[in-house]
Design a protein around this motif. Structure first.
Motif, PDB file in Angstrom:
ATOM      1  N   CYS A 375    -116.405  31.835  33.670  1.00  0.00           N
ATOM      2  CA  CYS A 375    -115.401  32.775  34.191  1.00  0.00           C
ATOM      3  C   CYS A 375    -115.335  32.705  35.703  1.00  0.00           C
ATOM      4  N   PHE A 415    -102.483  31.044  30.350  1.00  0.00           N
ATOM      5  CA  PHE A 415    -102.546  30.857  28.907  1.00  0.00           C
ATOM      6  C   PHE A 415    -102.721  29.378  28.566  1.00  0.00           C
ATOM      7  N   GLY A 418    -106.162  28.290  29.258  1.00  0.00           N
ATOM      8  CA  GLY A 418    -107.084  28.716  28.215  1.00  0.00           C
ATOM      9  C   GLY A 418    -106.985  27.820  26.998  1.00  0.00           C
ATOM     10  N   PHE A 459    -113.378  31.857  19.749  1.00  0.00           N
ATOM     11  CA  PHE A 459    -112.100  32.315  20.276  1.00  0.00           C
ATOM     12  C   PHE A 459    -112.262  33.544  21.152  1.00  0.00           C
ATOM     13  N   PHE A 460    -113.255  34.375  20.800  1.00  0.00           N
ATOM     14  CA  PHE A 460    -113.513  35.537  21.644  1.00  0.00           C
ATOM     15  C   PHE A 460    -113.922  35.077  23.042  1.00  0.00           C
ATOM     16  N   GLY A 463    -111.099  33.764  24.869  1.00  0.00           N
ATOM     17  CA  GLY A 463    -110.241  34.849  25.321  1.00  0.00           C
ATOM     18  C   GLY A 463    -110.780  35.513  26.573  1.00  0.00           C
ATOM     19  N   MET A 466    -110.238  33.247  29.451  1.00  0.00           N
ATOM     20  CA  MET A 466    -108.829  33.212  29.823  1.00  0.00           C
ATOM     21  C   MET A 466    -108.459  34.463  30.610  1.00  0.00           C
ATOM     22  N   LEU A 467    -108.997  35.587  30.144  1.00  0.00           N
ATOM     23  CA  LEU A 467    -108.741  36.862  30.805  1.00  0.00           C
ATOM     24  C   LEU A 467    -109.251  36.817  32.243  1.00  0.00           C
TER      25      LEU A 467
END
Lengths: 893, 107
Positions: A375, A415, A418, A459-460, A463, A466-467
């Motif tokens: 991140c 997006f 990600g 996927f979590f 996500g 990506m966030l």
């Protein structure tokens, strides 16, 4: 009607876009032609008529946009355009895209793989009916050195009387010589002897055939259920195996069914190869006494809680039961107790399950860390990118793009980023999980590491990452898209450097990322060094250049004299094999799966009475084993050929034994003691350094060694010290052993080195260090890619500035320093923070490390390594900056 | 004197024009101009988006045909739904304009 036409128009607008656009232009042209014609008829010139006709529209484009708006698919069209534009933007900056996708993908993959492994141990329920209601047991008593994960059958009977459980089943892990009928290639297989209610209580259904029941248990029929794996590998999934006869320990047994593919027994790391009714046990082992009637604890037990009852209810009843049955076993209340725990918290076995949360917690923390790095890393890159785009965004705003439109554009790019990261993460995570699952233990026990990739987590994690990218990208984007267009344009004109405040955020992120990955690398290195120190640890024996084979003649129902003759002849014949120096035998192979214990009754003819439990480990060895394993004699003498069944019972002991029985006494040779199991006392003839029996890191325990000639026993491991490589002797050993009796089942036929290093002894350390190192290396890679990406990107953004500087005569070395200087400061800060964080957090994992969690050498080497790599990652783009061609740079825009 | 068409009344005027005959966009503009004796000047830029909207709602239907000089031209027809809608819109408009009339001429 109206809805239909509405849908038709929209669908047409979406999917027949070109046609729709052409129609629109035709229609507008038609209008203009008619208007022009009319105006000309009114006497205007052609040019003037056309001008007026067009003017009537107030700009043709406005009319077109108005018509497009009215098609009702504006949102979708824009989304498509955002994505297309985003993809083009990303593709135009392969450095940014590659660095972000790789670093993010690796982080997500690492997090998902670690989580999948932890889930195997902690979270995933058994593939049984209502697994949350299953409780596992163990017990503790004064007779034991520590808690035991097993119960005796009489205890199981008692548990079945408790109303807090609806059902209780027991199983024992058994080694069986398994062969198809009429074949002599019996191999040791691992199966579960289970009570008749095993399958009904677990609520699983057979893949083919049927399962046995309680009634079958009572009828004592010889039946066996194969595991799915055995069915597949041994019988290629042939449904006709049902009804076929096999031999187990030489006894005919009928196959009645196969377990479902996802059932691997209740042991979490071992895959049982078959299941048979526990009443067959006496028949198969040829034991004279029925173990089910004795107090010996050899059963793993699971119970199902009655509906609405909790573990707390169960524990109350278990405590009462323990207090009641303690006196029956010659114990005071409190000297006997039951252990109980929910099945999924009692893994891999109940007595060490308390360590699992620490281990799992460590790994989960690493997972979070890897994701955090990802991140931070992507945040950093996105930030650098967005900063450099501030003017682009401002221009778009001033050209009339709405603020929402600009934000949507940025979101679309995040997006896509990600998605690219997931494209990297999925194969990596899948590969890692496959690799872990394929790890094999070099032992006869079928190791099972049934790790399944947790897609939800993958996927979590994707996500979350990506966030992070979106949030980091959004802050500057909001400012860039704010109404201070003019100010932004002024501030961010060509070649100007970013403001100091914007840069500081990037610097913090960079330092933080470096700190994170330093912690990871140090953790990995500590595990690796643990493995190193464990493998070089003194085991009390020299296992190199030794070949081994285990033969259990009880499986063939030999009697003691026959067995002694078999082992005598085997030893003799193996001794004369080419390359063999000396051959010896041992009852329980050190670092193997079995250990034996006896309780002491008398010391020097004096009963020990109420003294604390004196259960000691014993082993039986042949005199020559001293030479084979190079055991060290400390005092007195070793065994010789005269220590046979006609001589008085003699033993060797280790110093821990001497200290335990005769605290403070220097010389114990000649002293005597007596086991509860033997009528006569043993005399100590020598003291040897003990051998690590179970794990390399165990604290030495009291040990007694008896001469084989005085002990007998049907199961032995034969060890041969060789001159060359043991692997050359191993096949010949197998031939000798089968030559003496083709029906014997041979186990662990391999080199001792292989047995130790790829076997159970070092396996946990090997697994731990491989995993952490892999994580550490991935983390490091992430960081370096990120670091290189950010700096290289920054340099490419400032190419003009560098070009001008070179043109103005700046020394290239000076430019390199200028690029590297601030980043070097961040690296320093990051390293210091990383060392401090590692020093504070890693001691939590101290229990599973064989080196100090603050080992200075490891810290120093890791830091130096990371810093040098980071400097290289910095230097490459810095050199490119210094090599800037003035003219090229200036011509760029 | 020319007046811009009031916001929201353009749809009604287009439907009214089409209730007279099937025609193309230019024809509609001509009708409105002529019927209002050159007072109402509709913005050609908003005519076509409005037509598109009405077509999407199913109040008018468009048909491609050939113009007098053999070029493609789109002809619009009032649908049954459009006729019903025009009826109710006309009533509303009459009530509204009468009310405005009363307010403006009182006292």
């Amino acid at each position: 009607m109206s809805l239909l036409s509405e849908l038709r128009t929209r669908a047409r607008a979406l999917f027949r876009r070109t046609t729709v656009e052409r129609d629109m232009n035709d229609e507008l042209r038609d209008f203009i032609e008619r208007e022009t014609a009319q105006l000309r008829a009114n006497g205007l010139s052609h040019a003037e008529a056309r001008r007026r006709a067009l003017a009537g529209f107030g700009g043709l484009d406005r009319a077109r946009e108005g018509m497009r708006d009215e098609r009702g698919v504006r949102f979708l069209e824009d989304l498509g355009r955002d994505l297309r534009l985003g993809a083009r933007n990303l593709a135009r900056r392969p450095l940014f895209l590659g660095a972000s996708a790789i670093t993010l993908g690796l982080g997500v993959a690492v997090a998902a793989s670690i989580f999948s492994v932890v889930s195997l141990l902690l979270l995933r329920p058994l593939d049984a009916r209502d697994p949350g209601q299953l409780v596992a047991f163990g017990h503790n008593s004064r007779f034991l050195d520590g808690p035991s994960p097993s119960l005796s059958y009489p205890m199981v009977i008692e548990l079945r009387k408790l109303d807090v459980f609806t059902d209780v089943f027991a199983q024992s892990n058994e080694e069986i010589a398994f062969a198809d009928q009429g074949r002599d290639d019996a191999r040791v297989h691992f199966g579960n002897a289970v009570t008749g209610n095993y399958f009904t209580m677990l609520g699983i259904a057979p893949a083919v055939g049927r399962f046995f029941t309680m009634a079958e248990e009572e009828r004592r029929e010889s039946v066996v259920v194969l595991s799915y794996q055995t069915w597949m590998t041994r019988y290629a999934g042939d449904p006709a195996v049902v009804g076929r006869s096999v031999t187990m320990n030489g006894h005919p047994v009928t196959i009645i069914g196969v377990t479902p593919a996802n059932w691997h027994g209740i042991e979490h790391l071992v895959d049982a190869q078959f299941y048979y009714p526990i009443v067959m046990r006496q028949l198969l082992t040829g034991a004279t006494t029925n173990a089910l009637e004795t107090q010996s604890s050899f059963l793993r037990v699971l119970a199902r809680l009655a509906p609405g009852r909790t573990l707390q209810d169960a524990r109350l009843q278990l405590d009462a039961l323990a207090a009641r049955i303690a006196p029956e076993r010659g114990l005071k209340p409190g000297e006997f107790s039951f252990l109980s725990q929910y099945e999924n918290r009692a893994r891999p076995v109940i007595v060490i399950s308390h360590m699992i949360p620490a281990i799992a917690g460590t790994f989960l923390a690493l997972a979070v860390l890897a994701l955090a790095i990802a991140c931070v890393n992507v945040g950093n890159l996105v930030l650098a990118r967005t900063l450099s785009r501030t003017s682009e965004l401002a221009v778009r705003r001033s050209l009339g793009a709405s603020r929402g439109r600009v934000l949507r554009q940025l979101l679309a790019e995040s997006f896509l980023l990600g998605v690219s990261a997931l494209l990297v993460a999925i194969p990596v995570a899948y590969g890692v999980v496959r690799w872990i699952s394929s790890l094999k233990l070099s032992a006869d026990i079928p190791l099972l590491i049934d790790v399944r990739l947790d897609w939800g987590v993958l996927f979590f994690a994707g996500g979350v990452a990506m966030l992070a990218g979106i949030v980091t990208g959004l802050v500057p984007a909001l400012r860039g898209s704010s109404d201070r267009v003019a100010a932004t344009l002024r501030e961010d004109t060509r070649g100007a450097t970013d403001s100091r405040r914007k840069r500081r955020l990037g610097a913090i992120l960079l330092a933080g990322q470096l700190a994170f990955s330093l912690v990871l690398v140090i953790a990995g290195a500590l595990f690796a060094r643990s493995l190193g120190s464990v493998t070089s640890m003194d085991l009390g024996m020299d296992p190199d250049r030794v070949a081994m084979a285990t033969v259990d003649l009880s499986l063939n129902r030999y009697q003691a004299p026959q067995a002694a003759e078999y082992f005598r002849r085997a030893t003799e014949e193996i001794s004369v094999l080419p390359g063999v120096e000396v051959v010896g035998t041992v009852r329980d192979m050190p670092m193997g799966f079995s250990q034996s214990f006896l309780r002491i009754e008398h010391i020097d003819k004096r009963p020990i009475g109420e003294a604390p439990s004196l259960s000691v480990q014993f082993n039986d060895i042949s005199p020559s084993l001293m030479d084979v394993l190079r055991l060290r004699l400390l005092e007195g003498r070793a065994f010789d050929q005269f220590d046979d069944s006609t001589a008085p019972p003699r033993v060797l002991v280790n110093p821990q034994f001497a200290e335990r029985l005769w605290p403070g006494e220097k010389h114990v040779v000649g002293r005597q003691f007596k086991f509860t199991s033997d009528p006569v006392p043993f005399e100590i003839v020598g003291v040897i350094a003990g051998v690590k029996a179970e794990f390399p890191t165990e604290t030495p325990r009291p040990q007694v060694f008896r001469p084989y000639a005085q002990a007998g026993g049907l199961r032995r491991t034969i060890l041969a010290r060789v001159r060359g490589t043991p692997e050359e002797v191993v096949p010949a050993m197998g031939r000798v052993l089968r030559g003496l009796d083709p029906t014997v089942a041979i186990g662990d036929l391999r080199s001792t080195h292989e047995f130790l290093h790829n076997g159970k002894a070092f396996f946990l350390y090997r697994l731990g260090s491989t995993l952490t190192l892999a994580i550490g290396v991935l983390g490091l890679l992430q960081t370096l890619v990120g670091l290189y990406g950010v700096i290289a990107y920054g340099v490419s953004q400032r190419a003009q500035e560098f070009g001008i500087r070179v043109a103005l005569g700046a020394a290239r070395g000076q430019l390199v320093r200028q690029v590297m200087g601030p980043a070097a400061a961040q690296i320093t800060v990051g390293s210091v923070v990383g060392i401090v964080v590692a020093g504070l957090t890693l001691p939590a994992a101290g229990a599973i490390l064989a080196v100090s969690p603050r080992d200075p050498l490891t810290y120093a080497l890791c830091t130096m390594g990371l810093v040098s790599l980071a400097l290289i990652a910095l230097y490459l783009p810095a050199r490119r900056a210094a090599g800037a061609e003035p003219m090229r740079a200036l011509r760029r825009d | 004197m020319q007046t811009d068409v009031l916001q929201g009344t353009l749809d009604m005027l287009i439907l009214k024009a089409l209730s007279l005959e099937t025609t193309h966009g230019w024809g509609i503009a001509q009708h409105i101009r002529r019927l209002s004796r050159d007072v109402l000047q509709i913005n050609h830029g908003s005519l076509y988006p409005a037509l598109q909207r009405l077509e999407r709602k199913g109040l008018v239907s468009g048909e491609w045909g050939e113009s007098e000089n053999n070029r493609r031209a789109k002809f619009y027809t009032l649908t049954a739904a459009g006729r019903r809608y025009l009826g109710s819109e006309t009533q509303d408009w009459q009530r509204f304009s009468a009310a405005v009339q009363m307010v403006m001429t009182s006292a």
